[in-house]
Structure formats: structure tokens, C-alpha cells
Scaffold this motif. Structure first.
Motif, PDB file in Angstrom:
ATOM      1  N   SER A  92       3.553   8.273  -4.365  1.00  0.00           N
ATOM      2  CA  SER A  92       3.870   7.124  -3.511  1.00  0.00           C
ATOM      3  C   SER A  92       2.707   6.180  -3.239  1.00  0.00           C
ATOM      4  CB  SER A  92       4.415   7.623  -2.157  1.00  0.00           C
ATOM      5  OG  SER A  92       5.553   8.440  -2.338  1.00  0.00           O
ATOM      6  N   CYS A  93       1.477   6.653  -3.419  1.00  0.00           N
ATOM      7  CA  CYS A  93       0.330   5.859  -2.968  1.00  0.00           C
ATOM      8  C   CYS A  93      -0.656   5.490  -4.072  1.00  0.00           C
ATOM      9  CB  CYS A  93      -0.439   6.612  -1.876  1.00  0.00           C
ATOM     10  SG  CYS A  93       0.584   7.259  -0.538  1.00  0.00           S
ATOM     11  N   SER A  94      -0.717   6.303  -5.123  1.00  0.00           N
ATOM     12  CA  SER A  94      -1.790   6.155  -6.109  1.00  0.00           C
ATOM     13  C   SER A  94      -1.713   4.852  -6.897  1.00  0.00           C
ATOM     14  CB  SER A  94      -1.784   7.343  -7.075  1.00  0.00           C
ATOM     15  OG  SER A  94      -0.548   7.412  -7.776  1.00  0.00           O
ATOM     16  N   ALA A  95      -0.549   4.223  -6.948  1.00  0.00           N
ATOM     17  CA  ALA A  95      -0.437   2.958  -7.678  1.00  0.00           C
ATOM     18  C   ALA A  95      -1.280   1.863  -7.029  1.00  0.00           C
ATOM     19  CB  ALA A  95       1.026   2.522  -7.751  1.00  0.00           C
ATOM     20  N   CYS A  96      -1.509   1.979  -5.724  1.00  0.00           N
ATOM     21  CA  CYS A  96      -2.228   0.922  -5.000  1.00  0.00           C
ATOM     22  C   CYS A  96      -3.554   1.381  -4.394  1.00  0.00           C
ATOM     23  CB  CYS A  96      -1.354   0.361  -3.878  1.00  0.00           C
ATOM     24  SG  CYS A  96       0.179  -0.407  -4.451  1.00  0.00           S
TER      25      CYS A  96
ATOM     26  N   PRO B   4     -13.781   4.551  -2.202  1.00  0.00           N
ATOM     27  CA  PRO B   4     -13.302   3.630  -1.163  1.00  0.00           C
ATOM     28  C   PRO B   4     -13.009   2.222  -1.675  1.00  0.00           C
ATOM     29  CG  PRO B   4     -15.672   3.881  -1.006  1.00  0.00           C
ATOM     30  CD  PRO B   4     -15.227   4.800  -2.107  1.00  0.00           C
ATOM     31  N   ASP B   5     -13.256   1.979  -2.971  1.00  0.00           N
ATOM     32  CA  ASP B   5     -13.067   0.637  -3.518  1.00  0.00           C
ATOM     33  C   ASP B   5     -11.594   0.236  -3.516  1.00  0.00           C
ATOM     34  OD1 ASP B   5     -15.743   0.892  -3.996  1.00  0.00           O
ATOM     35  OD2 ASP B   5     -15.513   1.316  -6.142  1.00  0.00           O
ATOM     36  N   TYR B   6     -11.376  -1.077  -3.479  1.00  0.00           N
ATOM     37  CA  TYR B   6     -10.009  -1.594  -3.540  1.00  0.00           C
ATOM     38  C   TYR B   6      -9.423  -1.411  -4.936  1.00  0.00           C
ATOM     39  CZ  TYR B   6      -9.392  -3.795   1.016  1.00  0.00           C
ATOM     40  OH  TYR B   6      -9.193  -4.013   2.351  1.00  0.00           O
ATOM     41  N   LYS B   7      -8.154  -1.105  -4.978  1.00  0.00           N
ATOM     42  CA  LYS B   7      -7.363  -1.118  -6.207  1.00  0.00           C
ATOM     43  C   LYS B   7      -6.410  -2.295  -6.046  1.00  0.00           C
ATOM     44  CE  LYS B   7      -4.976   2.199  -9.219  1.00  0.00           C
ATOM     45  NZ  LYS B   7      -4.423   3.587  -9.297  1.00  0.00           N
ATOM     46  N   ILE B   8      -5.300  -2.081  -5.377  1.00  0.00           N
ATOM     47  CA  ILE B   8      -4.499  -3.176  -4.821  1.00  0.00           C
ATOM     48  C   ILE B   8      -4.709  -3.181  -3.310  1.00  0.00           C
ATOM     49  CG2 ILE B   8      -2.165  -4.049  -4.443  1.00  0.00           C
ATOM     50  CD1 ILE B   8      -1.403  -2.865  -7.145  1.00  0.00           C
TER      51      ILE B   8
ATOM     52  N   ASN C 283       0.840  -6.683   3.570  1.00  0.00           N
ATOM     53  CA  ASN C 283       1.643  -6.658   2.346  1.00  0.00           C
ATOM     54  C   ASN C 283       2.072  -5.273   1.875  1.00  0.00           C
ATOM     55  OD1 ASN C 283       1.400  -9.475   2.118  1.00  0.00           O
ATOM     56  ND2 ASN C 283      -0.587  -9.273   1.098  1.00  0.00           N
ATOM     57  N   MET C 284       1.641  -4.240   2.530  1.00  0.00           N
ATOM     58  CA  MET C 284       1.995  -2.896   2.084  1.00  0.00           C
ATOM     59  C   MET C 284       3.483  -2.635   2.306  1.00  0.00           C
ATOM     60  SD  MET C 284       0.409   0.716   3.405  1.00  0.00           S
ATOM     61  CE  MET C 284       1.423   2.190   3.412  1.00  0.00           C
ATOM     62  N   PRO C 285       4.178  -2.037   1.325  1.00  0.00           N
ATOM     63  CA  PRO C 285       5.601  -1.724   1.521  1.00  0.00           C
ATOM     64  C   PRO C 285       5.778  -0.540   2.470  1.00  0.00           C
ATOM     65  CG  PRO C 285       4.852  -0.843  -0.573  1.00  0.00           C
ATOM     66  CD  PRO C 285       3.707  -1.657  -0.029  1.00  0.00           C
ATOM     67  N   ALA C 286       6.931  -0.474   3.090  1.00  0.00           N
ATOM     68  CA  ALA C 286       7.245   0.650   3.975  1.00  0.00           C
ATOM     69  C   ALA C 286       7.744   1.835   3.147  1.00  0.00           C
ATOM     70  CB  ALA C 286       8.304   0.233   4.990  1.00  0.00           C
ATOM     71  N   PHE C 287       7.632   3.021   3.740  1.00  0.00           N
ATOM     72  CA  PHE C 287       8.084   4.238   3.066  1.00  0.00           C
ATOM     73  C   PHE C 287       9.016   5.029   3.989  1.00  0.00           C
ATOM     74  CE2 PHE C 287       4.213   3.074   0.911  1.00  0.00           C
ATOM     75  CZ  PHE C 287       4.492   3.323  -0.426  1.00  0.00           C
TER      76      PHE C 287
END
Length: 234
Positions: free
Chosen positions: A163-167, A173-177, A212-216
Motif C-alpha cells: 500500500s505504501c512502497s509505490a510512493c 528519508p528521501d522523497y520518492k513521490i 495529495n496522499m490518497p486515503a486507505f
């Protein structure tokens, strides 16, 4: 109340606060029922008054117990109305009404009747119900197997992967999305929302995300708990 939990955590106290008072209310109601039974069978007016005083004390103790319960609910479950909590809220409201009725009816010993004893008995049943759903809240989901911390972390790693690794990175600690999760619980504030890093705020972020993060909403309480356990290890 979040500042209270943070202050307690700094001195090493991380347990829920609500259970410290629930036993007081339950014990007083149970004691009142025992006293009123003895008073009824043996015509002991002094014990009837003792039972009544127990109910008064139970009503007084119910308020701080409810306040701490609300605090734990917000802190640990982010206000999520899962079934055991819903039942505890309903039963607590019912107990409040019953205690008031029992106290009013039993104020004068000459008004004592079988109806008063029945109300005491119903109060006892209600507190047993509250205790049962409190136990379900803590232990019910673990009844099939006692999940060890290692198992919980492993389950959380799977949730993160799905659920989380895509972003989010888990190893830096670096940004991905979105921001990386490494060292998240060593931070004072969440990277985007700026809210304090607490379990409650992570639960809020998953259900009502900031920006912008989607809800889960599909994540069960068990999966959220496992995910938080995993995040704490990063």
C-alpha cells in the motif's frame, strides 16, 4: 489531550489511561449489587445505604473514566468507531442513565423496592458488557493467535509493500513521490502535515490524508497497527 500522552511517553508511560479508572466504576457497581442483595434478604438498612453510596461514587467516577476513554480513543484509534468502541459508548451512556435512576430511586430507604434491586442488577450487567467489549478491544483480535512483535512487524512490512512502497521509501528519508519513512518515529513532526509524530496522527493520515496522499479506508485496524509497528522499526 495529546500533550498529556506525549508528556507521559517521555517518562516511559505508554499504556492507555482509561483502564486505570474503569475498574473503579465496575468495582463500585459490583459492590453495590452485593450490598443491596444482602440488605434485601436480611433487611439491613445500613447495607442498603452503603449500596446507594457505592452507586453515587460510581457515578462520580464515571465522568473522569469517560474523559480518559475519549482520550485513549482519539490517541490510539484516531476516533475510529470500530464495533467494540461503539458498543462501549452505547453501554456507557446506558450506565449513566441507570446510575442516575438508581440514585434517585434509592435516595430514601423507604422507597426501596424490588425495582431498585432490578436496576442495580441491570447496572451490573451493563458494566460486565463494558468490560467484555474492552477486553475485545485489547485481546479479541489476538484470540486466534498471540501475535508476537516480530509477527506484527512482518505483517506491517507486507502492508507497506502493498500500500505504501509505490510512493514512499522504507530504507531512506528521501522523497520518492512522498517523503521517505526511514527514521519517521525519531522525528518530532510528520514531514508534510507538520503534525506531531504519534500513532494517532498516522492513523488520521491514513484515513483523512493531508494534501495529495490518497486515503486507505480499506485498511483494517489490525493492518494499521501492524503498519505502525513496522514504521517504528525503520
Amino acid at each position: 489531550m495529546e500533550s498529556v500522552y506525549q508528556a507521559l511517553a517521555k517518562i516511559g508511560y505508554t499504556h492507555p489511561l482509561h483502564p486505570t479508572l474503569t475498574h473503579l466504576v465496575m468495582g463500585l457497581v459490583m459492590g453495590a449489587f452485593i450490598f443491596v442483595l444482602i440488605a434485601t434478604f436480611f433487611r439491613r438498612e445500613s447495607l442498603a445505604r452503603t449500596a446507594w453510596r457505592c452507586m453515587v461514587l460510581a457515578l462520580i467516577a464515571l465522568l473522569p473514566t469517560a474523559v480518559l476513554g475519549y482520550g485513549d480513543w482519539q490517541h490510539r484509534f484516531a476516533g475510529d468507531l470500530i464495533f467494540p468502541i461503539t458498543m462501549k459508548l452505547i453501554l456507557a451512556g446506558l450506565l449513566l442513565v441507570l446510575l442516575v435512576v438508581a440514585i434517585v430511586l434509592g435516595f430514601r430507604t423507604e422507597n426501596w423496592s424490588r425495582n431498585v434491586v432490578i436496576i442495580y442488577a441491570v447496572c451490573l450487567v451493563v458494566v460486565i458488557g463494558i468490560g467484555y467489549f474492552g477486553g475485545e478491544l485489547v485481546y479479541g483480535k489476538r484470540a486466534p493467535k498471540a501475535a508476537t512483535e516480530e509477527t506484527l512487524v512482518s505483517e506491517g512490512a507486507l502492508v507497506f509493500s502493498q500500500s505504501c512502497s509505490a510512493c514512499h521509501h522504507s530504507d531512506k528519508p528521501d522523497y520518492k513521490i512522498g517523503p521517505g519513512m526511514q527514521g519517521l518515529f525519531q522525528l518530532e513532526k510528520l514531514p508534510v502535515s507538520g503534525r506531531p509524530v504519534t500513532e494517532a496522527n498516522i492513523r488520521v493520515q491514513l484515513k483523512t490524508p493531508f494534501k495529495n496522499m490518497p486515503a486507505f479506508p480499506e485498511l483494517s485496524e489490525e493492518k494499521v497497527e501492524a503498519l505502525i509497528a513496522f514504521l517504528k522499526t525503520l
